[in-house]
Scaffold this active site. Sequence first.
Site, mmCIF file in Angstrom:
data_model
loop_
_atom_site.group_PDB
_atom_site.id
_atom_site.type_symbol
_atom_site.label_atom_id
_atom_site.label_comp_id
_atom_site.label_asym_id
_atom_site.label_seq_id
_atom_site.Cartn_x
_atom_site.Cartn_y
_atom_site.Cartn_z
ATOM 1 N N LEU A 14 0.799 -1.225 0.000
ATOM 2 C CA LEU A 14 0.000 0.000 0.000
ATOM 3 C C LEU A 14 0.831 1.275 0.000
ATOM 4 O O LEU A 14 1.949 1.311 0.509
ATOM 5 C CB LEU A 14 -0.921 0.004 1.226
ATOM 6 C CG LEU A 14 -1.825 -1.219 1.387
ATOM 7 C CD1 LEU A 14 -2.658 -1.081 2.651
ATOM 8 C CD2 LEU A 14 -2.696 -1.448 0.164
ATOM 9 N N ASP A 15 0.221 2.335 -0.530
ATOM 10 C CA ASP A 15 0.829 3.669 -0.477
ATOM 11 C C ASP A 15 0.228 4.434 0.706
ATOM 12 O O ASP A 15 -0.528 3.872 1.513
ATOM 13 C CB ASP A 15 0.637 4.411 -1.807
ATOM 14 C CG ASP A 15 -0.832 4.613 -2.173
ATOM 15 O OD1 ASP A 15 -1.724 4.528 -1.289
ATOM 16 O OD2 ASP A 15 -1.103 4.868 -3.357
ATOM 17 N N LEU A 16 0.554 5.711 0.824
ATOM 18 C CA LEU A 16 0.064 6.516 1.942
ATOM 19 C C LEU A 16 -1.447 6.690 1.964
ATOM 20 O O LEU A 16 -2.028 7.035 2.984
ATOM 21 C CB LEU A 16 0.732 7.897 1.917
ATOM 22 C CG LEU A 16 2.236 7.907 2.184
ATOM 23 C CD1 LEU A 16 2.797 9.311 1.996
ATOM 24 C CD2 LEU A 16 2.533 7.392 3.581
#
Length: 136
Positions: A14-16
């Site tokens: 996942l990203d932010l």
Amino acid sequence: MPYRTEIKVRGYHLDLYGHVNNARYLEFLEEARWNMMELHGDLEWFMQRRYALVVSRIDIRYKRPATMGDLLVVETRSGEMGERHVIVEQKIVRADNGKVVAEAEVTVAVVHPETPGALPMQGEIAERFAQLVGEH
């Protein structure tokens, strides 16, 4: 029918924003291509001859985000064959609802360390890729 590879989305994908990072889709697609070649039995044939499958182009179209815990299915099939390349068609869908997350066309060439440039898609090399279209 395409080859199917399941991938569960983990936290490190996942990203932010809580979505699968765009670069991770490249890894998902690559995992599925390796799976296709291993299941078909051709990977060993290519390796014995010192042929390498190299990606020369990837076109990814992102449709919707995938998030933590999603089970994704990467559908992979060998597609159009050119003079010195084959296009591998891939689609990533959510297993729970079948919605398309991303689609990709990956251009793959075959190279050999003793030959400059991509090898022609003919003879047994072409036959190996053609079988990938008809078997699944």
